[in-house]
Design a protein around this motif. Structure first.
Motif, short mmCIF file in Angstrom:
data_model
loop_
_atom_site.label_atom_id
_atom_site.label_comp_id
_atom_site.label_asym_id
_atom_site.label_seq_id
_atom_site.Cartn_x
_atom_site.Cartn_y
_atom_site.Cartn_z
N SER A 178 -1.55 -7.49 -15.41
CA SER A 178 -0.68 -8.23 -14.65
C SER A 178 -1.25 -9.62 -14.75
O SER A 178 -0.47 -10.79 -14.88
CB SER A 178 -0.58 -7.93 -13.11
OG SER A 178 0.06 -6.58 -13.04
N TYR A 179 -2.55 -9.83 -14.60
CA TYR A 179 -3.16 -11.17 -14.51
C TYR A 179 -3.47 -11.75 -16.03
O TYR A 179 -3.70 -12.83 -16.20
CB TYR A 179 -4.51 -10.92 -13.84
CG TYR A 179 -4.36 -10.78 -12.29
CD1 TYR A 179 -3.84 -11.94 -11.45
CD2 TYR A 179 -4.53 -9.78 -11.49
CE1 TYR A 179 -3.59 -11.86 -10.20
CE2 TYR A 179 -4.37 -9.61 -10.18
CZ TYR A 179 -3.82 -10.77 -9.61
OH TYR A 179 -3.54 -10.84 -8.09
N PHE A 180 -3.54 -10.62 -16.92
CA PHE A 180 -4.03 -11.44 -18.41
C PHE A 180 -3.44 -11.03 -19.37
O PHE A 180 -3.37 -11.68 -20.38
CB PHE A 180 -5.65 -10.67 -18.53
CG PHE A 180 -6.60 -11.08 -17.47
CD1 PHE A 180 -7.12 -12.33 -17.48
CD2 PHE A 180 -7.07 -10.05 -16.79
CE1 PHE A 180 -8.22 -12.58 -16.44
CE2 PHE A 180 -8.02 -10.50 -15.88
CZ PHE A 180 -8.55 -11.57 -15.62
N ALA A 231 5.87 -20.83 -7.72
CA ALA A 231 5.10 -19.95 -7.97
C ALA A 231 6.12 -18.90 -8.96
O ALA A 231 7.40 -18.94 -8.82
CB ALA A 231 4.92 -19.04 -6.57
N PRO A 232 5.58 -18.28 -9.79
CA PRO A 232 6.30 -17.29 -10.69
C PRO A 232 7.09 -16.25 -10.07
O PRO A 232 6.29 -15.72 -9.03
CB PRO A 232 5.14 -17.04 -11.70
CG PRO A 232 4.03 -16.80 -10.94
CD PRO A 232 4.00 -18.08 -10.20
N SER A 233 8.02 -16.02 -10.59
CA SER A 233 8.58 -14.70 -9.88
C SER A 233 8.30 -13.35 -10.65
O SER A 233 8.33 -12.41 -10.04
CB SER A 233 10.21 -15.06 -10.14
OG SER A 233 10.58 -15.03 -11.71
N GLN A 234 7.73 -13.51 -11.74
CA GLN A 234 7.14 -12.38 -12.63
C GLN A 234 5.87 -12.86 -13.40
O GLN A 234 6.00 -14.16 -13.77
CB GLN A 234 8.22 -11.64 -13.57
CG GLN A 234 9.51 -11.15 -12.96
CD GLN A 234 9.14 -9.81 -12.09
OE1 GLN A 234 7.97 -9.42 -12.56
NE2 GLN A 234 9.84 -9.34 -11.51
N PRO A 235 4.48 -12.10 -13.29
CA PRO A 235 4.74 -10.81 -12.77
C PRO A 235 4.46 -10.78 -11.21
O PRO A 235 4.05 -11.84 -10.71
CB PRO A 235 3.49 -9.98 -13.52
CG PRO A 235 2.56 -11.16 -13.88
CD PRO A 235 3.61 -12.39 -14.03
N MET A 262 0.13 -3.25 -8.60
CA MET A 262 -1.17 -2.59 -8.23
C MET A 262 -0.64 -1.66 -7.18
O MET A 262 -1.29 -0.41 -7.21
CB MET A 262 -2.29 -3.49 -7.63
CG MET A 262 -2.72 -4.40 -8.61
SD MET A 262 -3.68 -5.80 -8.16
CE MET A 262 -5.08 -5.09 -7.31
N ALA A 263 0.24 -1.66 -6.09
CA ALA A 263 0.79 -0.86 -5.15
C ALA A 263 1.13 0.27 -6.10
O ALA A 263 0.82 1.46 -5.59
CB ALA A 263 1.53 -1.36 -4.09
N VAL A 264 2.25 0.09 -6.95
CA VAL A 264 2.72 1.36 -7.74
C VAL A 264 1.68 2.02 -8.48
O VAL A 264 1.78 3.48 -8.58
CB VAL A 264 3.75 0.54 -8.60
CG1 VAL A 264 4.52 1.95 -9.45
CG2 VAL A 264 4.86 -0.11 -7.73
N ALA A 265 0.89 1.10 -8.88
CA ALA A 265 -0.33 1.80 -9.68
C ALA A 265 -1.09 2.79 -8.99
O ALA A 265 -1.58 3.84 -9.40
CB ALA A 265 -1.08 0.84 -10.44
N ALA A 266 -1.41 2.48 -7.76
CA ALA A 266 -2.15 3.35 -6.64
C ALA A 266 -1.56 4.36 -6.54
O ALA A 266 -2.16 5.66 -6.46
CB ALA A 266 -2.44 2.52 -5.32
N VAL A 267 -0.08 4.59 -6.29
CA VAL A 267 0.70 5.88 -6.26
C VAL A 267 0.67 6.53 -7.17
O VAL A 267 0.30 7.64 -7.12
CB VAL A 267 2.00 5.39 -5.88
CG1 VAL A 267 3.01 6.80 -5.49
CG2 VAL A 267 2.08 4.73 -4.45
#
Length: 214
Positions: free
Chosen positions: A32-34, A167-171, A177-182
């Motif tokens: 997401s960040y890079f 601010a960007p709408s994506q990502p 990260m929340a979805v990834a945690a699930v």
């Protein structure tokens, strides 16, 4: 297998669960960040109402006519005829527009009818917040003029011009990260289940009484 036994097995192997969650969340954060390109969105809103030159005493009929126009305009606004005019006008003042095809311009646009009202929203997405606002505003300007040509009245009026987003709408890293945690929890539980099944299968092949897992 009873619930208490299942919980006990998971707790004894909680490290597997934690590792799976950390790996998934870390991967989502890194991507997401890079690796995900930032995308900004800007939107211009227009009001649609059939407005004849001759006065009408039937406002209800005008509203019905406006509703019908909204449905038509949602399709017309992304037509090649309109977008070609948008592209041509953008090229006159922005060099980056010359490198963009009509198809690429169409992909940057999303036209919506806000809450089934007479309001049309032209939203543009781009890696540059300024470009997104310029595109959305140009679409609105061109389409308002185009609507006057095909209806011979001022049935579309600009409500709000698009502004560059802060601010960007994506990502959306936090959501990713929340979805990834699930996903990490599910992967961890699956890994624990497979490990338990593997140990039980090994014990059964050796002809031994299954031992309590530790």
């Amino acid at each position: 297998m009873e619930l208490s036994e299942l919980i006990s097995i998971i707790l004894r192997r909680i490290w597997i669960l934690l590792i799976a969650v950390l790996v998934c969340v870390g991967a989502a954060a890194y991507v997401s960040y890079f690796h995900m390109e930032k995308e900004y969105e800007a939107s211009a809103s227009m009001y649609v109402l059939k407005s004849n030159k001759t006065p009408s005493n039937n406002l209800y009929q005008e509203l019905l006519a406006g509703s019908s126009l909204v449905k038509d305009y949602k399709e017309l606004i992304k037509s090649k005829t309109v977008l070609k005019q948008v592209k041509d006008q953008l090229e006159r003042s922005h060099t980056w527009a010359a490198q963009m095809t009509v198809e690429e311009l169409s992909q940057k646009l999303e036209i919506s009818n806000k809450n089934d009202t007479h309001i049309l929203v032209a939203a543009a997405k781009d890696a540059s917040p300024e470009r997104a606002a310029v595109i959305a505003n140009q679409v609105a300007v061109v389409f308002i003029e185009y609507s006057r040509q095909i209806t011979v009245d001022e049935s579309v009026q600009l409500i709000d011009a698009a502004e560059a987003a802060d601010a960007p709408s994506q990502p959306k890293p936090l959501i990713n990260m929340a979805v990834a945690a699930v996903v990490g929890v599910l992967v961890g539980l699956l890994a624990i289940f497979l490990q338990v099944q593997s140990q039980r299968s090994t014990t059964a092949r050796r002809g031994k009484k299954p031992l309590e897992f530790s």
